[in-house]
Design an enzyme around this catalytic site. Sequence first.
Site, PDB file in Angstrom:
ATOM      1  N   SER A  16     -12.502  46.474  87.006  1.00 58.26           N
ATOM      2  CA  SER A  16     -12.546  45.471  87.997  1.00 58.26           C
ATOM      3  C   SER A  16     -12.123  46.066  89.382  1.00 58.26           C
ATOM      4  O   SER A  16     -12.986  47.017  89.761  1.00 58.26           O
ATOM      5  CB  SER A  16     -11.204  44.663  87.632  1.00 58.26           C
ATOM      6  OG  SER A  16     -11.059  43.489  88.592  1.00 58.26           O
ATOM      7  N   HIS A  43     -16.261  43.279  87.176  1.00 53.11           N
ATOM      8  CA  HIS A  43     -15.810  42.024  87.774  1.00 53.11           C
ATOM      9  C   HIS A  43     -16.349  42.050  89.279  1.00 53.11           C
ATOM     10  O   HIS A  43     -15.964  42.937  90.108  1.00 53.11           O
ATOM     11  CB  HIS A  43     -14.263  41.800  87.835  1.00 53.11           C
ATOM     12  CG  HIS A  43     -13.668  41.637  86.649  1.00 53.11           C
ATOM     13  ND1 HIS A  43     -12.365  41.782  86.225  1.00 53.11           N
ATOM     14  CD2 HIS A  43     -14.278  41.589  85.145  1.00 53.11           C
ATOM     15  CE1 HIS A  43     -12.056  41.766  85.062  1.00 53.11           C
ATOM     16  NE2 HIS A  43     -13.296  41.547  84.268  1.00 53.11           N
ATOM     17  N   ASP A 136      -8.282  41.540  81.359  1.00 56.66           N
ATOM     18  CA  ASP A 136      -9.401  41.573  80.796  1.00 56.66           C
ATOM     19  C   ASP A 136      -9.807  42.528  79.760  1.00 56.66           C
ATOM     20  O   ASP A 136      -9.728  43.802  80.074  1.00 56.66           O
ATOM     21  CB  ASP A 136     -10.546  41.212  81.808  1.00 56.66           C
ATOM     22  CG  ASP A 136     -11.783  40.598  80.922  1.00 56.66           C
ATOM     23  OD1 ASP A 136     -11.822  40.139  79.858  1.00 56.66           O
ATOM     24  OD2 ASP A 136     -12.854  40.894  81.716  1.00 56.66           O
TER      25      ASP A 136
END
Length: 949
Positions: A16, A43, A136
């Site tokens: 991310s 992401h 996540d």
Amino acid sequence: MKDDTNTPWIIGITASAGGLEAITALVHALPRKTGASYVIAQHMSPSHKSLMSVLVARETELPVEELSADTVPAPDTIYVTPPNKDVIFQQGMLRLSEPAGRPGSPKPSADRLFYSLADEIGERCIAIVLSGTGSDGSYGVQAVREAGGITLAQDQSTAKYDGMPASAVETGCIDLVLSPEQIGEHLKKIMAHPRDLSSLQKLDEMPGERSELLQILLARTQVDFREYKDNTVQRRIQRRMTALGMSGYEEYVKHCRNNAAEVDALYADLLISVTRFFRDPNQFERLGIELRAFIDNRPEGETMRVWVAGCATGEEAYSIAILIAEAFGGLDALGERQIQIFATDIDESALRIGRRGIYPSSAVDDIPPSLLDRYFDRDGTKVTVKQGLKQLILFSHHNVFQDPPFINIDLVSLRNLLIYFKPKLQERVLNRIHYALNPRGLLFLGTSETIGPMQMDYEIVSDRNRIFRKRSLARKGVASRIGEFQLSPPRWLGATRQHQKPPQPSTNIHKEMFEGLARSIGTNAMLVTGAHDIIRVFGNISAFVELHEESRLDLSLSLLKSPLREEAPSLCSVALKRRERRRGARHEMPGPDQTHAYLEAFPIKLSEGGESYTLLAIHTLNIDPAEAEAAAEPADLSQLRQLEADVASTREALQQTIEELQTSNEEQQSLNEELQSTNEDLQATNEELETSNEELQSSNEELLTVNEELQINASELEGVRQDLESVLQTAPLSILVIDNALQISRSSAHARERFQITEGLERMHLSQCQVPEGYPSLVQIASETFQSREAKVMHFQAGSTFVSLRSMPYFNEARDLRGVTIVISEIDSEELIAKMQMVEAMAGVGHWKLNLATNEVAWSERVFAIHGRPREKGMPTLDEALGYYLPEDLQVVNRAMENAIATREPFTFRLRIRREDGRLAHVEARGTAQLDATGRPVALIGVFAERDR
């Protein structure tokens, strides 16, 4: 799930914030020819075109493609997921799909990618978590690990943002923590040594070598893994060997012998602490229905006890707690209800996560929306269990097959634990659970688990949902004693059944012969043990049995009607003692097909040292009373009556003796149950071992659990106390914490210096403080706060210091007043006054203040000069200050001040005053209300200047 060694490796890479730097470093270090496919799920903003493919392609010689349609992964190729899409591996292809998470959830989803890899290729997948915020991937790595794959995370010290790798590591399911460059290099070793269990499978033929590693584990962890399924242990050992790049078993054993950290890593890998909220939703839905029915039929005020064995990180325990809370009507409806939930595991790191009750935001996907806000708090990156739910659960270290079980349990959840045990250990654990459960208690198993040979002791509530109930009439040891009379195999032989030869035809013939003989002796009969328990019924004895609310709910001779009930025990005892058939007296028992009945007992001795049984037959007679009386001679009738009277008297005395013996026997049985051993060794035959402290040990286990929770709470409180002490020592404020007796329970360093409080003096009374000159009475202020239960704010000047004093009450959760906190801040006014005086001199403007509580007036030097009032006369009173205005202007002044107090609006006016020297002066005044913390006016403040006409 596939684990074919011909299946190509697929490596999922997720990141991310700060992930581009980590991904480029990783792909730069990737080996050229491994045959693996790489899938990047970074992401990204859903509304912007991604340049990820271009940027990654600059760092590697491997082909880089951006996914756009269903793609069969090619070896040695990197695939990049486009923005606003999720990627999954399904049916041998990489497929893009619409995001499945909440609107604000990260895209693409790392959890969803890892789940699909675990489901499709299992051991042939690798999950890598790199730099990023949030959590996540945390649940996805658990799924990969459970499926046998390899999990890697970026070293937090090298990550630009450590949220994602830290969250993954906290799950306890990460095999290795390395920098991105090291991960690339480590993949070479993993690819160079594909999984091959053949060397480990040969260990079954060499128990000495296999047991050596398990013995190292036992010595280090005090957990015996010898009864775990061989395939489970083999896969976990091979995972560790692959992660370390080792190909030889002996090399790995040597490494473990000299490396305690690796033993701990193998131990954590064997535990497989993988769970989710409401895993298998249909099963939990049915459990909720059963719990509601159970609670509705439960006596009011009785404590409900639940045991969640193998709880891992606690999601299952909290799920069951939510179901119970819902059955009672929600957390607010629980009130003072006694609910105890014991969540146990042998993985301390998993238990710590459960105790905190903080989980990644991806956990929201598993929680029904209707329950989410009622039982959890969300802050974007994580979800936290509400305190009211957390207080229901006690997390404790407990080994379900080594430590003594809990007792008097209403529900045991034993999900996805038995699947790792061999049959012998499964039965051992199930028998412990059977001991722990209350009669009619519930057992909740995993989807692939069953009660096996324990079917005699549990009834099926829902086979599809794996919910079972303990039979209320279950008896210990019965099956092993009556094996020769049962048509089905006894449960005690369940663990050894597979090693026995198939039964010979003669066995069934013997059973049939026995049943035929028993039915020939008596159409209605019972097989009775030496303890007078009925273990087999032949025919129909319902006409001779009575059952009411005072009956003992066990299948014994006590269920017979009187007078058979009184006669049967002694008749069986006499028959066994004399080893010959005995016939009882004839009794009037009117019925549809008989007028009289009598008992006949046949002793049965199986073998020397074995238990004795009695076949008790009930014979019926149909006698016409008139004919029987006419046929009897008077002398015989008299003699018969005398004999019957003697028999009745003897029976009465015998019955009294029997009742006394039964009472004594019940007391002995009760005492024996209290003195059961805590160390029952239930092997394949499950023979019971009686010792003196079973119940005491189980109670002690619960106390240890409570004590452990108290120690954890004490540790947390100690941390809070240290934080508070640090604040009190460093805060530039005078802080006093006052209890209900006006004693100082805590004080800051600044307060001790200001009020000359002796350090170390416990509970000093507030009146003993040395209050500086100009300060109001602290005792009076604290007392008024106690009486009003409202905050009190004061502003005053002490010498050259401006002081702000706040006195605030504090309460407990029940809104009981616990004490008062006084916070005093001081501002040295000398520098401020000097600056204001220079401003006043330059601008010709003065300032003033009116204390509304005391009507005290404060003027600056310039205001004194404008009024022509000598400074030596001191501050004027309110009446004196207003008296300088001309009478016709005074009403305007009063109205302006009253309006400012009522509306909190500022005011201004130009009026005339009569100076002390008699001269008429035109003045301009501006003012406003000064408010306290509650919004209440406490003073009027303003400026004052002399003006021309």
